[in-house]
Write an enzyme that holds these catalytic residues in place. Structure first.
Site, PDB file in Angstrom:
ATOM      1  N   CYS A 122       0.507   2.095  -5.440  1.00 43.49           N
ATOM      2  CA  CYS A 122      -0.381   3.026  -6.133  1.00 43.49           C
ATOM      3  C   CYS A 122       0.204   4.439  -6.140  1.00 43.49           C
ATOM      4  O   CYS A 122       0.996   4.799  -5.269  1.00 43.49           O
ATOM      5  CB  CYS A 122      -1.742   3.075  -5.435  1.00 43.49           C
ATOM      6  SG  CYS A 122      -2.673   1.546  -5.497  1.00 43.49           S
TER       7      CYS A 122
ATOM      8  N   HIS B 114       0.839  -1.195   0.000  1.00 41.86           N
ATOM      9  CA  HIS B 114       0.000   0.000   0.000  1.00 41.86           C
ATOM     10  C   HIS B 114       0.879   1.252   0.000  1.00 41.86           C
ATOM     11  O   HIS B 114       2.011   1.227   0.483  1.00 41.86           O
ATOM     12  CB  HIS B 114      -0.905   0.027   1.229  1.00 41.86           C
ATOM     13  CG  HIS B 114      -2.135  -0.823   1.087  1.00 41.86           C
ATOM     14  ND1 HIS B 114      -2.868  -0.892  -0.076  1.00 41.86           N
ATOM     15  CD2 HIS B 114      -2.763  -1.646   1.982  1.00 41.86           C
ATOM     16  CE1 HIS B 114      -3.895  -1.704   0.095  1.00 41.86           C
ATOM     17  NE2 HIS B 114      -3.848  -2.187   1.331  1.00 41.86           N
TER      18      HIS B 114
END
Length: 204
Positions: free
Chosen positions: A179, A117
């Site tokens: 991301c 993440h």
């Protein structure tokens, strides 16, 4: 009067809903930190214990000694990253640590792929991955060995560009994926294997 009371009740409910929405990320972060500490403690227990067939409860499930021995550690000195790498990508695992993208990967062989993440805290997960440059060092600690990679590419890719995860003949690489801040694209950092050595103490 009733109209004023109704507005007051609605206002109170809106404040409560807002407070809950603000609180949820902090509760999630607390849970993730607790699970990460439990995982670190379990790994230390296995490393220090002379017993065999150890089982411990981590992240709400029982993990065997064999499962714990599959956990690796990724170190990137330039961004002060030192994170565990779990063998399977699940939403629960991603909350706690980094994860292997492809099953049955072998360190030092093919294209070893790791996901994480982005995170909103600088010390968590892959929050600082965009700061890495070509030539920087990536260390993968696994199986009593340290695999040293040198970054040769950093790029922004579309989520559908899965070819970046593929193995290439005669090439031993590592690919790190997270991301972008907006979540619409992906940041990919790639390195090539320089050498492998007996395990070093983390930070050496």
């Amino acid at each position: 009067m009733r109209n004023s009371q109704s507005k007051l009740i609605i206002g109170i409910w809106l404040l409560l809903v807002g407070f809950i929405l603000i609180l949820i990320p902090f509760l999630s972060e607390w849970q993730s930190n607790r699970d990460a500490r439990a995982l670190e403690e379990a790994l230390s227990l296995v490393a220090d214990s002379e017993q065999s067939n150890i089982e411990v409860n981590v992240m709400g499930k029982t993990m065997t000694e064999n499962e714990l021995e599959q956990v690796m550690r990724l170190e990137i000195p330039v961004i002060d990253l030192n994170q565990l790498v779990l063998p399977e990508t699940t939403e629960q695992n991603l909350k706690v640590a980094l994860t292997q993208i492809k099953k049955e990967q072998v360190p030092g062989e093919g294209n070893f792929t790791i996901a994480g993440h982005r995170g909103y805290r600088a010390e968590r997960h892959f929050s600082r991955l965009p700061e890495i440059d070509k030539g920087d060092t990536i260390l993968l600690h696994a199986n009593d060995k340290t695999y040293k990679y040198q970054v040769f590419s950093t790029e922004i890719i579309e989520p559908t560009y899965l070819e970046i995860l593929e193995d290439h003949p005669f090439r031993r690489e590592i690919t790190l994926i997270t991301c972008t801040r907006g979540g619409q694209e992906r940041i990919a950092v790639r390195g090539t294997l320089m050498n492998e050595t007996a395990a070093l103490a983390v930070g050496e």
